[in-house]
Design a protein around this motif. Structure first.
Motif, PDB file in Angstrom:
ATOM      1  N   ASP A 165      -6.377   2.271   7.676  1.00 49.18           N
ATOM      2  CA  ASP A 165      -5.399   2.065   8.745  1.00 49.18           C
ATOM      3  C   ASP A 165      -6.066   1.651  10.056  1.00 49.18           C
ATOM      4  O   ASP A 165      -5.630   0.705  10.722  1.00 49.18           O
ATOM      5  CB  ASP A 165      -4.595   3.351   8.941  1.00 49.18           C
ATOM      6  N   ARG A 166      -7.151   2.349  10.428  1.00 50.88           N
ATOM      7  CA  ARG A 166      -7.807   2.061  11.710  1.00 50.88           C
ATOM      8  C   ARG A 166      -8.473   0.688  11.711  1.00 50.88           C
ATOM      9  O   ARG A 166      -8.410  -0.041  12.711  1.00 50.88           O
ATOM     10  CB  ARG A 166      -8.838   3.130  12.032  1.00 50.88           C
ATOM     11  N   LEU A 167      -9.119   0.318  10.607  1.00 53.25           N
ATOM     12  CA  LEU A 167      -9.761  -0.991  10.566  1.00 53.25           C
ATOM     13  C   LEU A 167      -8.732  -2.116  10.532  1.00 53.25           C
ATOM     14  O   LEU A 167      -8.954  -3.187  11.113  1.00 53.25           O
ATOM     15  CB  LEU A 167     -10.684  -1.078   9.350  1.00 53.25           C
ATOM     16  N   ALA A 168      -7.614  -1.890   9.871  1.00 55.58           N
ATOM     17  CA  ALA A 168      -6.561  -2.905   9.843  1.00 55.58           C
ATOM     18  C   ALA A 168      -6.011  -3.162  11.243  1.00 55.58           C
ATOM     19  O   ALA A 168      -5.639  -4.294  11.583  1.00 55.58           O
ATOM     20  CB  ALA A 168      -5.441  -2.478   8.901  1.00 55.58           C
ATOM     21  N   ARG A 169      -5.978  -2.128  12.054  1.00 54.93           N
ATOM     22  CA  ARG A 169      -5.499  -2.299  13.435  1.00 54.93           C
ATOM     23  C   ARG A 169      -6.480  -3.075  14.300  1.00 54.93           C
ATOM     24  O   ARG A 169      -6.095  -3.633  15.339  1.00 54.93           O
ATOM     25  CB  ARG A 169      -5.271  -0.930  14.080  1.00 54.93           C
ATOM     26  N   SER A 170      -7.745  -3.102  13.886  1.00 52.65           N
ATOM     27  CA  SER A 170      -8.781  -3.682  14.742  1.00 52.65           C
ATOM     28  C   SER A 170      -8.970  -5.180  14.541  1.00 52.65           C
ATOM     29  O   SER A 170      -9.656  -5.824  15.337  1.00 52.65           O
ATOM     30  CB  SER A 170     -10.127  -2.974  14.480  1.00 52.65           C
ATOM     31  N   ASN A 171      -8.360  -5.751  13.478  1.00 51.57           N
ATOM     32  CA  ASN A 171      -8.632  -7.149  13.162  1.00 51.57           C
ATOM     33  C   ASN A 171      -7.427  -7.775  12.465  1.00 51.57           C
ATOM     34  O   ASN A 171      -6.863  -7.187  11.540  1.00 51.57           O
ATOM     35  CB  ASN A 171      -9.876  -7.238  12.269  1.00 51.57           C
ATOM     36  N   GLU A 172      -7.050  -8.976  12.891  1.00 51.46           N
ATOM     37  CA  GLU A 172      -5.861  -9.632  12.352  1.00 51.46           C
ATOM     38  C   GLU A 172      -6.001  -9.973  10.872  1.00 51.46           C
ATOM     39  O   GLU A 172      -5.073  -9.797  10.079  1.00 51.46           O
ATOM     40  CB  GLU A 172      -5.587 -10.908  13.152  1.00 51.46           C
ATOM     41  N   SER A 173      -7.183 -10.448  10.447  1.00 50.19           N
ATOM     42  CA  SER A 173      -7.379 -10.810   9.045  1.00 50.19           C
ATOM     43  C   SER A 173      -7.336  -9.578   8.141  1.00 50.19           C
ATOM     44  O   SER A 173      -6.764  -9.618   7.041  1.00 50.19           O
ATOM     45  CB  SER A 173      -8.717 -11.543   8.867  1.00 50.19           C
ATOM     46  N   LEU A 174      -7.934  -8.489   8.604  1.00 50.98           N
ATOM     47  CA  LEU A 174      -7.872  -7.253   7.829  1.00 50.98           C
ATOM     48  C   LEU A 174      -6.439  -6.747   7.747  1.00 50.98           C
ATOM     49  O   LEU A 174      -6.007  -6.232   6.701  1.00 50.98           O
ATOM     50  CB  LEU A 174      -8.780  -6.190   8.456  1.00 50.98           C
ATOM     51  N   ARG A 175      -5.692  -6.892   8.824  1.00 57.61           N
ATOM     52  CA  ARG A 175      -4.297  -6.455   8.812  1.00 57.61           C
ATOM     53  C   ARG A 175      -3.473  -7.294   7.837  1.00 57.61           C
ATOM     54  O   ARG A 175      -2.605  -6.765   7.135  1.00 57.61           O
ATOM     55  CB  ARG A 175      -3.719  -6.547  10.231  1.00 57.61           C
ATOM     56  N   ARG A 176      -3.756  -8.580   7.749  1.00 60.61           N
ATOM     57  CA  ARG A 176      -3.045  -9.443   6.795  1.00 60.61           C
ATOM     58  C   ARG A 176      -3.331  -9.014   5.359  1.00 60.61           C
ATOM     59  O   ARG A 176      -2.412  -8.970   4.520  1.00 60.61           O
ATOM     60  CB  ARG A 176      -3.448 -10.899   7.005  1.00 60.61           C
ATOM     61  N   PHE A 177      -4.587  -8.701   5.071  1.00 53.17           N
ATOM     62  CA  PHE A 177      -4.919  -8.249   3.718  1.00 53.17           C
ATOM     63  C   PHE A 177      -4.244  -6.913   3.423  1.00 53.17           C
ATOM     64  O   PHE A 177      -3.726  -6.696   2.315  1.00 53.17           O
ATOM     65  CB  PHE A 177      -6.438  -8.113   3.563  1.00 53.17           C
ATOM     66  N   ASP A 178      -4.225  -6.024   4.394  1.00 54.68           N
ATOM     67  CA  ASP A 178      -3.585  -4.723   4.201  1.00 54.68           C
ATOM     68  C   ASP A 178      -2.092  -4.901   3.933  1.00 54.68           C
ATOM     69  O   ASP A 178      -1.532  -4.249   3.044  1.00 54.68           O
ATOM     70  CB  ASP A 178      -3.814  -3.853   5.450  1.00 54.68           C
ATOM     71  N   ASP A 179      -1.452  -5.783   4.690  1.00 51.95           N
ATOM     72  CA  ASP A 179      -0.022  -6.050   4.467  1.00 51.95           C
ATOM     73  C   ASP A 179       0.218  -6.640   3.080  1.00 51.95           C
ATOM     74  O   ASP A 179       1.191  -6.287   2.396  1.00 51.95           O
ATOM     75  CB  ASP A 179       0.512  -7.013   5.540  1.00 51.95           C
ATOM     76  N   LEU A 180      -0.668  -7.544   2.662  1.00 48.87           N
ATOM     77  CA  LEU A 180      -0.530  -8.147   1.336  1.00 48.87           C
ATOM     78  C   LEU A 180      -0.631  -7.091   0.244  1.00 48.87           C
ATOM     79  O   LEU A 180       0.154  -7.094  -0.724  1.00 48.87           O
ATOM     80  CB  LEU A 180      -1.609  -9.219   1.146  1.00 48.87           C
ATOM     81  N   CYS A 181      -1.576  -6.155   0.395  1.00 51.98           N
ATOM     82  CA  CYS A 181      -1.730  -5.085  -0.600  1.00 51.98           C
ATOM     83  C   CYS A 181      -0.485  -4.203  -0.661  1.00 51.98           C
ATOM     84  O   CYS A 181      -0.032  -3.826  -1.744  1.00 51.98           O
ATOM     85  CB  CYS A 181      -2.952  -4.240  -0.266  1.00 51.98           C
ATOM     86  N   ARG A 182       0.036  -3.881   0.491  1.00 53.40           N
ATOM     87  CA  ARG A 182       1.202  -2.984   0.531  1.00 53.40           C
ATOM     88  C   ARG A 182       2.464  -3.663   0.018  1.00 53.40           C
ATOM     89  O   ARG A 182       3.348  -3.000  -0.528  1.00 53.40           O
ATOM     90  CB  ARG A 182       1.404  -2.467   1.956  1.00 53.40           C
ATOM     91  N   ASN A 183       2.546  -4.961   0.199  1.00 50.75           N
ATOM     92  CA  ASN A 183       3.746  -5.690  -0.234  1.00 50.75           C
ATOM     93  C   ASN A 183       3.656  -6.192  -1.666  1.00 50.75           C
ATOM     94  O   ASN A 183       4.649  -6.695  -2.206  1.00 50.75           O
ATOM     95  CB  ASN A 183       4.013  -6.866   0.709  1.00 50.75           C
ATOM     96  N   SER A 184       2.477  -6.110  -2.281  1.00 45.90           N
ATOM     97  CA  SER A 184       2.333  -6.526  -3.685  1.00 45.90           C
ATOM     98  C   SER A 184       1.583  -5.437  -4.443  1.00 45.90           C
ATOM     99  O   SER A 184       0.381  -5.564  -4.700  1.00 45.90           O
ATOM    100  CB  SER A 184       1.587  -7.858  -3.776  1.00 45.90           C
ATOM    101  N   PRO A 185       2.269  -4.346  -4.764  1.00 44.48           N
ATOM    102  CA  PRO A 185       1.620  -3.222  -5.448  1.00 44.48           C
ATOM    103  C   PRO A 185       1.072  -3.629  -6.809  1.00 44.48           C
ATOM    104  O   PRO A 185       1.562  -4.569  -7.441  1.00 44.48           O
ATOM    105  CB  PRO A 185       2.741  -2.190  -5.579  1.00 44.48           C
ATOM    106  N   ILE A 186       0.063  -2.902  -7.242  1.00 43.17           N
ATOM    107  CA  ILE A 186      -0.581  -3.190  -8.522  1.00 43.17           C
ATOM    108  C   ILE A 186      -0.510  -1.953  -9.413  1.00 43.17           C
ATOM    109  O   ILE A 186      -0.282  -0.835  -8.936  1.00 43.17           O
ATOM    110  CB  ILE A 186      -2.052  -3.598  -8.315  1.00 43.17           C
ATOM    111  N   ASP A 187      -0.705  -2.168 -10.694  1.00 36.46           N
ATOM    112  CA  ASP A 187      -0.676  -1.074 -11.656  1.00 36.46           C
ATOM    113  C   ASP A 187      -2.076  -0.463 -11.732  1.00 36.46           C
ATOM    114  O   ASP A 187      -2.999  -1.046 -12.319  1.00 36.46           O
ATOM    115  CB  ASP A 187      -0.246  -1.600 -13.029  1.00 36.46           C
ATOM    116  N   SER A 188      -2.245   0.703 -11.136  1.00 35.73           N
ATOM    117  CA  SER A 188      -3.562   1.329 -11.098  1.00 35.73           C
ATOM    118  C   SER A 188      -4.033   1.780 -12.473  1.00 35.73           C
ATOM    119  O   SER A 188      -5.223   2.037 -12.672  1.00 35.73           O
ATOM    120  CB  SER A 188      -3.553   2.523 -10.131  1.00 35.73           C
ATOM    121  N   HIS A 189      -3.123   1.883 -13.439  1.00 31.13           N
ATOM    122  CA  HIS A 189      -3.525   2.291 -14.782  1.00 31.13           C
ATOM    123  C   HIS A 189      -4.279   1.167 -15.511  1.00 31.13           C
ATOM    124  O   HIS A 189      -5.077   1.433 -16.394  1.00 31.13           O
ATOM    125  CB  HIS A 189      -2.297   2.711 -15.598  1.00 31.13           C
ATOM    126  N   ASN A 190      -3.990  -0.063 -15.125  1.00 36.51           N
ATOM    127  CA  ASN A 190      -4.732  -1.211 -15.666  1.00 36.51           C
ATOM    128  C   ASN A 190      -5.809  -1.549 -14.645  1.00 36.51           C
ATOM    129  O   ASN A 190      -5.705  -2.514 -13.880  1.00 36.51           O
ATOM    130  CB  ASN A 190      -3.796  -2.395 -15.900  1.00 36.51           C
TER     131      ASN A 190
END
Length: 293
Positions: A165-190
């Protein structure tokens, strides 16, 4: 072993005049130290006193055993998977990370070696925090580094979610990747496919030039700046594994704010204790002892 109490000095201090040479004195001291360290529970005056001292010795041993049983092995192999040996997180990097994760018996607490503070990139640490948070169910990241010439010195601890959370707030590119991860969940079992997908997502946002502009070296100073009060720099000292844990030590473990508590010896991280499991076993030990009286 316990010895009967007596008004005179302990038996090892009674020396026959003919046996007071320096050599015999050294032998006597060595014998005394061995008995006191390995066999002597204490001095007793009554059978009841003997029983109490033996029970206390057994109780202390049980606490040490439970402390060891609830320790999580330290896994530092992550330090060698995402450091910038390569200028890009490619398929090879992802495969190395996959192998590292597969070899970790318990990824609940992971150790990251900052070395001299010019080793880890913030971008790679962010990717690790995201993967650890999403896929590995990691509860705590523990940082070590070189302090006053001592390697592996404990630096601090933080949860992957907080670091992410803190690193995502510090940089626009990191925040974009964080948003992408949260908006496209993955199956952790695979796990293999999920990790591959996160590598693809990363490369879609963080190309070589973007990462060079975004990254900074991860040092203690930077961690303090990013995390503030959420970066816990204290640890719990236990000088050696053979040392009997004191009430103060056990209280510090039970009061630790996260499920896993870092244990150090002279500032060097030695183990991580699963706090809740230890509390449960100590409670059971207390109940068993109470029922025996």
């Amino acid at each position: 072993m316990a010895l009967p109490g007596q008004a005179s000095a302990p038996f090892w201090k009674h020396r026959h005049p003919g046996h007071s040479t320096p050599n015999s004195t050294l032998i006597g001291r060595a014998l005394r130290d061995k008995i006191a360290t390995h066999y002597l529970a204490g001095l007793f005056t009554t059978p009841e006193d003997l029983a109490r001292q033996i029970a206390a010795a057994v109780h202390q041993r049980q606490i040490r055993d439970r402390l060891s049983a609830n320790s999580v092995g330290l896994n530092a192999i992550w330090s060698n998977t995402l450091i910038p040996d390569q200028e890009f997180i490619d398929e090879s990097s992802i495969n190395s990370l996959k192998e590292a994760l597969a070899s970790v018996a318990n990824p609940s607490a992971l150790q990251i070696d900052l070395q001299d503070g010019r080793y880890w990139w913030s971008t790679r640490l962010f990717f690790l925090a995201c993967v650890a948070d999403e896929l590995a169910a990691t509860r705590l990241l523990l940082f070590v580094g070189n302090r006053k010439g001592a390697p592996q010195s404990f630096v601090g601890a933080v949860t992957p979610a907080t670091l992410r959370d803190r690193l995502a707030r510090s940089n626009e590119s990191l925040r974009r990747f964080d948003d992408l991860c949260r908006n496209s969940p993955i199956d952790s079992h695979n796990f293999e496919e999920a990790l591959r997908k996160r590598g693809v997502d990363w490369r879609s946002i963080m190309d070589k030039d973007t990462e060079q502009k975004s990254r900074v070296f991860v040092s203690i100073r930077e961690l303090r700046r990013w995390l503030g009060a959420d970066f816990i720099e204290r640890s719990i000292e236990l000088r050696s594994a053979d040392e009997t844990p004191t009430a103060g030590f056990l209280k510090a473990v039970l009061d630790w704010p996260h499920p896993y508590a870092p244990i150090t010896s002279e500032g060097v991280l030695t183990k991580v204790v699963e706090r809740i499991a230890l509390a449960d076993q100590l409670a059971r030990l207390f109940v068993e002892d109470s029922g025996s009286f």
